[in-house]
Motif scaffolding. Structure first.
Motif, PDB file in Angstrom:
ATOM      1  N   THR A 101      24.423   3.472  -3.370  1.00 41.31           N
ATOM      2  CA  THR A 101      23.677   4.736  -3.391  1.00 41.31           C
ATOM      3  C   THR A 101      23.088   4.998  -4.764  1.00 41.31           C
ATOM      4  O   THR A 101      21.916   5.387  -4.896  1.00 41.31           O
ATOM      5  CB  THR A 101      24.601   5.887  -2.981  1.00 41.31           C
ATOM      6  N   LYS A 109      20.215   2.700  -5.296  1.00 46.17           N
ATOM      7  CA  LYS A 109      19.036   3.172  -4.568  1.00 46.17           C
ATOM      8  C   LYS A 109      18.396   4.363  -5.277  1.00 46.17           C
ATOM      9  O   LYS A 109      17.171   4.467  -5.345  1.00 46.17           O
ATOM     10  CB  LYS A 109      19.414   3.538  -3.138  1.00 46.17           C
ATOM     11  N   ILE A 110      19.278   5.260  -5.806  1.00 46.85           N
ATOM     12  CA  ILE A 110      18.740   6.421  -6.525  1.00 46.85           C
ATOM     13  C   ILE A 110      17.987   5.969  -7.773  1.00 46.85           C
ATOM     14  O   ILE A 110      16.883   6.461  -8.074  1.00 46.85           O
ATOM     15  CB  ILE A 110      19.889   7.379  -6.894  1.00 46.85           C
ATOM     16  N   ILE A 119      16.651   2.992  -8.329  1.00 50.64           N
ATOM     17  CA  ILE A 119      15.416   2.310  -7.917  1.00 50.64           C
ATOM     18  C   ILE A 119      14.361   3.330  -7.505  1.00 50.64           C
ATOM     19  O   ILE A 119      13.179   3.212  -7.858  1.00 50.64           O
ATOM     20  CB  ILE A 119      15.726   1.334  -6.768  1.00 50.64           C
ATOM     21  N   THR A 120      14.794   4.333  -6.774  1.00 56.09           N
ATOM     22  CA  THR A 120      13.850   5.362  -6.347  1.00 56.09           C
ATOM     23  C   THR A 120      13.271   6.100  -7.541  1.00 56.09           C
ATOM     24  O   THR A 120      12.056   6.376  -7.599  1.00 56.09           O
ATOM     25  CB  THR A 120      14.557   6.353  -5.409  1.00 56.09           C
ATOM     26  N   GLU A 121      14.151   6.414  -8.531  1.00 54.04           N
ATOM     27  CA  GLU A 121      13.676   7.115  -9.729  1.00 54.04           C
ATOM     28  C   GLU A 121      12.701   6.238 -10.511  1.00 54.04           C
ATOM     29  O   GLU A 121      11.661   6.717 -10.995  1.00 54.04           O
ATOM     30  CB  GLU A 121      14.880   7.483 -10.599  1.00 54.04           C
ATOM     31  N   GLU A 158      10.896   3.742  -9.332  1.00 56.19           N
ATOM     32  CA  GLU A 158       9.655   3.638  -8.562  1.00 56.19           C
ATOM     33  C   GLU A 158       8.818   4.903  -8.707  1.00 56.19           C
ATOM     34  O   GLU A 158       7.592   4.843  -8.816  1.00 56.19           O
ATOM     35  CB  GLU A 158       9.984   3.378  -7.092  1.00 56.19           C
ATOM     36  N   LYS A 159       9.513   6.043  -8.731  1.00 52.76           N
ATOM     37  CA  LYS A 159       8.777   7.304  -8.895  1.00 52.76           C
ATOM     38  C   LYS A 159       8.110   7.356 -10.268  1.00 52.76           C
ATOM     39  O   LYS A 159       6.927   7.712 -10.387  1.00 52.76           O
ATOM     40  CB  LYS A 159       9.744   8.475  -8.720  1.00 52.76           C
TER      41      LYS A 159
END
Length: 362
Positions: free
Chosen positions: A245, A248-249, A251-253, A255-256
């Motif tokens: 998790t 993923k957070i 990676i998401t950050e 990517e953002k």
């Protein structure tokens, strides 16, 4: 009147009177016998066994959900009766109610040995079954009133022992325990379908068997260890899920942020491109303007040159010479003055000749 009526019937009565006396005696005997049977029944039935009471009763009741089955002189009759009150001959006709709705037969204390030789005991097994109404006669004719002893009680003992004999204690007690119900149901129904088609097995409910205390403690210890392992596995799985998790957070950050940076960069590039286009447009406008001014100046110069060329005539030069002399406030005296005037005229003539030559060549 009495004397007149009696003489005619006198000759006929003597032979009939013995017959009337005999009928009266027989009726009296039957009445006494019936009363005796009733009295004996009233005395004996309350204290008699259920089987004897069933044989002695005349009026009997068939409960709801049952059918009445009768034996006449020990022979099973095909005729059955519906729920309610019915009459039968005492001591001659035997009656039994047979249930045709769902019933549960409870089989207790079933010992069996596993494949490894461990003896276990099933305290209770419930078999839900139903006898079809149209098959009552055939079933009772072949297997009697206690048909369920043959195809349920005795059969469940056999099937449980067959199941245990080919499986280990681990299988019977833990791994395959949830399958015993369906296995027993299928085994019972297979034989009932073949030999007693009117008997339908609805379900089988098997309780957990009793095993030796030492074996049970071992199983409990194994279960505790297994529980610890499962807890460790679950903790590891939770940690992995949390790490996943967090990953993923992150990676998401990332990517953002990358997406935002890309948008900002594209915005800056668009601004730079817009400025470049503005510069290009300004330069083009400046070049066009300078070119236009240069062309205009060139055109003006060319036109002035052409005009000056047209003006360079001897007469114009002489006019300009005279104007220049006339405007001069200084006067010079000497031998050179006439020659200066002559030189100016010679120059005008030379230019005029040169212009004429150019015109002829063109």
């Amino acid at each position: 009147m009495d004397a007149g009526r009696q003489p005619p019937p006198l000759p006929q009565r003597p032979p009939a009177e013995p017959l009337r006396e005999g009928n009266g005696d027989f009726t009296a005997i039957l009445t006494v016998l019936f009363a005796f049977i009733v009295i004996i029944s009233m005395v004996l039935i309350p204290s008699a066994s259920p089987n004897l009471k069933n044989n002695l009763t005349i009026l009997h009741q068939v409960p709801e959900g049952h059918v009445g089955v009768y034996w006449l002189g020990g022979a099973l009759q095909k005729t059955t009766t519906t729920p309610g009150f019915h009459l039968k001959l005492p001591l001659i006709t035997h009656y039994e109610p047979v249930q045709v709705t769902l019933q549960t037969d409870l089989v207790r204390d079933i010992p069996c040995g596993t494949k490894g030789g461990v003896m276990i005991n099933f305290d209770r097994i419930e078999v839900v079954n139903r006898l079809k109404k149209e098959a009552v006669y055939e079933t009772l004719l072949n297997y009697g009133v206690e048909y369920d002893h043959t195809w349920i009680y005795d059969k469940i003992h056999h099937e449980i022992n067959q199941f245990c004999s080919v499986h280990s204690l681990q299988d019977v007690y833990i791994d395959m325990f949830d399958q015993i119900d369906e296995t027993m149901k299928d085994a019972l129904q297979a034989d009932c379908t073949r030999y007693a088609p009117g008997l339908e097995i609805i379900s089988v409910r098997v309780t957990k068997p009793r095993i030796p205390e030492s074996v049970r403690r071992n199983f409990e210890q194994m279960e505790e260890e297994r529980t610890k392992v499962l807890v460790s596995v679950e903790r590891q799985r939770v940690a992995e899920k949390e790490a996943e998790t967090q990953k993923k957070i992150a990676i998401t950050e990332a990517e953002k942020n990358a997406f935002v940076s890309k948008i900002v960069m594209e915005q800056k590039l668009m601004e730079k491109d817009s400025l470049r286009r503005q510069e290009e447009i300004s330069n083009a406008m400046y070049i066009a303007r300078e070119k236009s001014l240069a062309d205009a100046k060139y055109y003006q110069t060319m036109k002035e040159a052409e005009a000056n060329k047209l003006k360079l005539t001897p007469q114009f030069l002489e006019l300009k010479f005279i104007e220049a002399i006339s405007n001069n406030t200084k006067m010079f005296f000497g031998n050179k003055i006439p020659s200066m005037v002559l030189d100016q005229r010679l120059l005008g003539n030379f230019l005029q000749g040169l212009d004429g030559k150019l015109n002829l060549e063109s």
